[in-house]
Every structure is written in C-alpha cells, then in structure tokens.
Scaffold this active site. Structure first.
Site, mmCIF file in Angstrom:
data_model
loop_
_atom_site.group_PDB
_atom_site.id
_atom_site.type_symbol
_atom_site.label_atom_id
_atom_site.label_comp_id
_atom_site.label_asym_id
_atom_site.label_seq_id
_atom_site.Cartn_x
_atom_site.Cartn_y
_atom_site.Cartn_z
ATOM 1 N N SER A 190 -11.952 30.829 -36.249
ATOM 2 C CA SER A 190 -11.738 31.991 -35.384
ATOM 3 C C SER A 190 -12.320 33.257 -36.020
ATOM 4 O O SER A 190 -13.490 33.282 -36.368
ATOM 5 C CB SER A 190 -10.236 32.112 -35.098
ATOM 6 O OG SER A 190 -9.999 33.128 -34.179
ATOM 7 N N ASP A 342 -11.416 27.770 -24.683
ATOM 8 C CA ASP A 342 -11.405 28.714 -25.786
ATOM 9 C C ASP A 342 -12.213 29.947 -25.395
ATOM 10 O O ASP A 342 -13.378 29.812 -25.007
ATOM 11 C CB ASP A 342 -12.030 28.024 -27.011
ATOM 12 C CG ASP A 342 -12.052 28.916 -28.236
ATOM 13 O OD1 ASP A 342 -11.668 30.094 -28.134
ATOM 14 O OD2 ASP A 342 -12.468 28.435 -29.298
ATOM 15 N N HIS A 372 -8.164 27.048 -28.551
ATOM 16 C CA HIS A 372 -8.316 27.942 -29.700
ATOM 17 C C HIS A 372 -7.097 27.914 -30.636
ATOM 18 O O HIS A 372 -5.970 27.931 -30.180
ATOM 19 C CB HIS A 372 -8.527 29.370 -29.198
ATOM 20 C CG HIS A 372 -9.076 30.305 -30.215
ATOM 21 N ND1 HIS A 372 -10.406 30.347 -30.536
ATOM 22 C CD2 HIS A 372 -8.479 31.218 -31.013
ATOM 23 C CE1 HIS A 372 -10.602 31.261 -31.470
ATOM 24 N NE2 HIS A 372 -9.445 31.803 -31.780
#
Ligand SMILES: *[C@@H]1O[C@H](CO)[C@@H](O)[C@H](O)[C@H]1NC(C)=O
Ligand SMILES: *[C@@H]1O[C@H](CO)[C@@H](O)[C@H](O)[C@H]1NC(C)=O
Ligand SMILES: *[C@@H]1O[C@H](CO)[C@@H](O)[C@H](O)[C@H]1NC(C)=O
Ligand SMILES: *[C@@H]1O[C@H](CO)[C@@H](O)[C@H](O)[C@H]1NC(C)=O
Length: 402
Positions: A190, A342, A372
């Site tokens: 991320s 995501d 995610h």
C-alpha cells in the site's frame, strides 16, 4: 465516563448493524469475516468523523488508537533474534537468523502500509510477515517505522526510508549483519509500496550510492495522487474497507490541511494548470489493459480550477508513477501484486505497463478475489486466508528471485 463508553458502544452496535448490510462481491472468500471486517471499518470511520465534528478527538487519532491495539513487542524465537533499534535515527525492527551461515545472507527492507497516517512494523500482521520472511529465506529483515502524518508530511516518510537504506548499505553495517550487498530487496504494501517504489527509483538513479537494489516487491502499491478518476477508484465508491471517499480524505490530509483539497480531489479538479504534461504517465486509457478499462470513459481532469500550490501534488516521491521513462529504465527486477477490489489496483497495473514498456523485467500476480490491505488481517482475530495467500505468494517469489 462510563455513560460515555456505554453510549459509544451502543452507537457502535447500531452502526455495525447498519453497515453489515453493505453488499460485497460474490467471489470473495470467507464472506462473513470480510463483511464483518468491512462493517467494523465503516463503523469506525463513521464514528471517527462524528467524533471529529463534535470536537471529541480527531478522526486520525481515533483510527491510530485502534491500530495500536494490534501492536506487539519484539519477540525472538528458536530461529530468529528480533530486536527494536534505530538506523540513522529511524526506528527499525531487525530480524536476524540465529543459525550460522557460511555465505553472506540475503536481506529485505520492509516498508509497512497505513496511508502514511497509521501503523507500524509492530502490527501483528507485519511482524508475522517479516519473521516468516527471515525464517523461510534465511534472510536479514529490516522493518522501518518512518515518521507519520499529519505531524510529518511529505517528504518525511521518503527521507526516513532513504536514510535507513543508506545506513544499511554502508559496508561495515552489511558486514556486521553478514549481508550480501548484491542480494538486497525493498518491499512494501500500500503506502509502503509507494515508498518502496520511490526509494528504489532514487537508489538506482543516484550515482553516489554504490550498492544497488536487486529486486523490489510491491504489494497492492498505491502510486499516484494526481488522477482520482481511475476505473479502480470509480469502482471503489463502496470498496471493501477502503472506499474512494476515505482514500481521498486521507490523501488530501496528507498533502495539506486545506479542507477544500479533498473536495477538489473528489471532482478531479485539484491539479494546477501547468501539470497537464504529467497526465501522460497515468493515462489509463492507454496504460491499462483493456480488461480493466471495461466501459469506463476517459475524462481529462479540469486543470487550474483551484491553483493549489502544494509541491506534493506533482512530486515524484509522492507519485512515483510520474517518473519518466529514462528513470524507469534503470530499475531492477520487480514483483507487483495487485488485487481486483482495490482503489489502487490500476496504479499497480499501470506501473507494470510502464516498466514493461522500457524493458524492465516484471513479475505480476493479480488476485481476482483480492482486496486492499489483506496482510493486516491475516493474524488474530480474523486470520484472513487472503492475507496468508498474499504472504505465501510474496515469500515464495522472493525465495526464487532474491
Ligand atoms: C524454526 O526452523 C525450523 C526449520 O526450518 C522450523 O521447522 C520451525 O518451525 C521454525 N520455528 C519457528 C518458531 O518458526
Ligand atoms: C490519454 O489518452 C487518450 C487516448 O486514449 C487521448 O485522447 C488523451 O489525449 C490522453 N490524455 C493525456 C493527458 O495524455
Ligand atoms: C490559475 O492560474 C491561471 C494561470 O496562472 C489563471 O489563468 C487562472 O485564472 C487561475 N485560476 C484560478 C481559479 O485562480
Ligand atoms: C527525466 O527526469 C529526470 C529527473 O527529473 C530529469 O533529469 C531528466 O531530464 C528527465 N528526462 C527526460 C527525457 O525527460
């Protein structure tokens, strides 16, 4: 105070009951766990925003508090010595294999996710990931706690990560930990994937840095802030755990305190007039494989509506997708993992295209039922199978390629 706690708990239950009814895609495994997780996340976000509006506490302080419940102390085991220390004034958690090695070891530098506001290498999920990496690869792992926003905005996170890499790449430090300088990886998930990307670009293109990175591993990386109408963002109005609205709130807050910025970002009207030339680097109508473009229609952003002068908006360290082709050419073998559900899916996919276009070797894995942040939920209390799958894909790729 008891009354207040009871009120909060009551409010939480009511909101949870409302949010548990948000539909999730039909191919998601462990449906009930994911629905519960999603409902808890929505409830916490909602409460955080309420608390902020009433003036009890800031949204980001409440969410940080929740993250901290998941922190664990460094614990050595029969194979790995785990210690918290500092490299160049930046806190790191070191995982050192105990058994003797005839040859220098591989090493992994790990940058955790959390939108630059939250999280730490202390989170149970990341600790377990890094310990397992050290164990399976017989490698030295360095997990980094860069400074967090909003107290520290860009480029603090980048600078801290660079400082750790430069410190680690000193010959006496490599020797001290028995590391082979030709077999070092940078990884991140991320926002940590965004940092890993930016740091790798910097290290590979900086002639003054002697040692180079052998591979970078980017797990559902978030790679740009300039276009908020990518298909994956459009499709995440109701995204699992991280919605478009939440992502934009955090991005806005990361760039500046200006409360009008997230609103402009939501309408894709936040970029200054002179930034038009950057959009070729994130033009999803060209860079995204057809399968993901679906029937979305490309729309140019509206430039100069606000004339913000926030350098972070055009900074390649904040949006590493904006690096030009000559900078991408020098990048090492790259592992990119993307998830279907995501917000940052298309950023990872476009980076795959851009790297391949300049001849960089890329190993790309896409998880059709992925969403995610799953690495954060693979430990107690959720033990989410998706997180374990991502962990195993990543470690097994590293084992063959680092
Ligand atoms: C230590 O390593 C051995 C051999 O690889 C493995 O079987 C064992 O599970 C490891 N212990 C821990 C706590 O991970
Ligand atoms: C993006 O690509 C489309 C073609 O698909 C083109 O019409 C448009 O001008 C491009 N925009 C930018 C900013 O590169
Ligand atoms: C932004 O700047 C451009 C050129 O400097 C100017 O033409 C435009 O009117 C400005 N827009 C706003 C909203 O101030
Ligand atoms: C690419 O970016 C670098 C760093 O910003 C710059 O020095 C270089 O001139 C750029 N190259 C091209 C071809 O635009």
């Amino acid at each position: 105070m008891t009354g207040f706690k009871a009120l909060c708990l009551g409010l939480f239950c009511v909101l949870f009951a409302i949010h548990i009814h948000v539909p999730i895609p039909s191919n998601i495994e462990e449906r009930w766990k994911v629905m519960a997780l999603d409902a808890i996340a929505r409830t916490c976000t909602f409460m955080g925003i309420c608390f902020e509006n009433i003036g009890i506490m800031k949204y980001e302080d409440l969410i940080s508090m929740i993250f901290r419940l998941d922190y664990i102390e460094p614990l050595s085991d029969e194979n790995i010595t785990v210690t918290d220390t500092v490299f160049a004034d930046v806190p790191v958690r070191l995982y050192l294999p105990k058994r003797k090695s005839e040859t220098p070891r591989r090493a992994v530098i790990y940058l955790h996710g959390g939108a630059y506001f939250f999280g730490s290498f202390k989170q149970a999920g990341f600790d377990s990931l890094n310990r397992r990496t050290a164990n399976k690869l017989d490698a030295v792992v360095v997990a980094v706690d860069y400074r967090l926003a909003p107290q520290h905005r860009s480029p603090a996170q980048f600078e801290d990560s660079m400082a750790v890499v430069k410190f680690f790449f000193q010959d006496e430090i490599l020797t001290k930990y028995g590391v082979d300088p030709t077999r070092v990886c940078i990884s991140g998930d991320s926002a940590g994937g965004r940092l890993a990307t930016a740091v790798t670009q910097q290290v590979q293109n900086d002639l003054e840095i002697k040692h180079k990175i052998k591979v970078q591993a980017l797990l559902y990386p978030h790679l740009q802030v300039i276009d908020s109408y990518l298909p994956s963002l459009r499709e995440s109005e109701n995204g699992i755990v991280v919605t478009r609205d939440l992502a934009i709130k955090l991005l806005g807050l990361y760039v500046s305190e200006d409360k009008t910025l997230p609103e402009a970002m939501r309408r894709n009207q936040h970029m200054p007039l002179e930034s038009g030339h950057l959009f070729k680097f994130v033009n999803w109508s060209i860079l995204l494989p057809k399968k993901y473009r679906k029937d979305h229609v490309y729309t140019e952003p509206v430039f100069g509506r606000t004339n913000y002068s926030f350098p972070a908006l055009t900074d390649v360290r904040v949006s590493p997708l904006l690096a030009n082709d000559s900078q991408l050419q020098n990048l090492p073998l790259t592992y990119i993992l993307t998830c279907q559900y995501d917000i940052s899916r298309d950023e990872g996919l476009m980076y795959v295209s851009r790297l391949q276009n300049v001849g960089v070797q890329v190993a790309h894995e896409h998880i059709e039922d992925g969403f995610h942040g799953a690495l954060s939920y693979m430990t107690r209390p959720l033990y989410l199978h998706l997180g374990l799958r991502i962990r195993d894909m990543y470690i097994s790729w590293l084992d063959s390629n680092l």
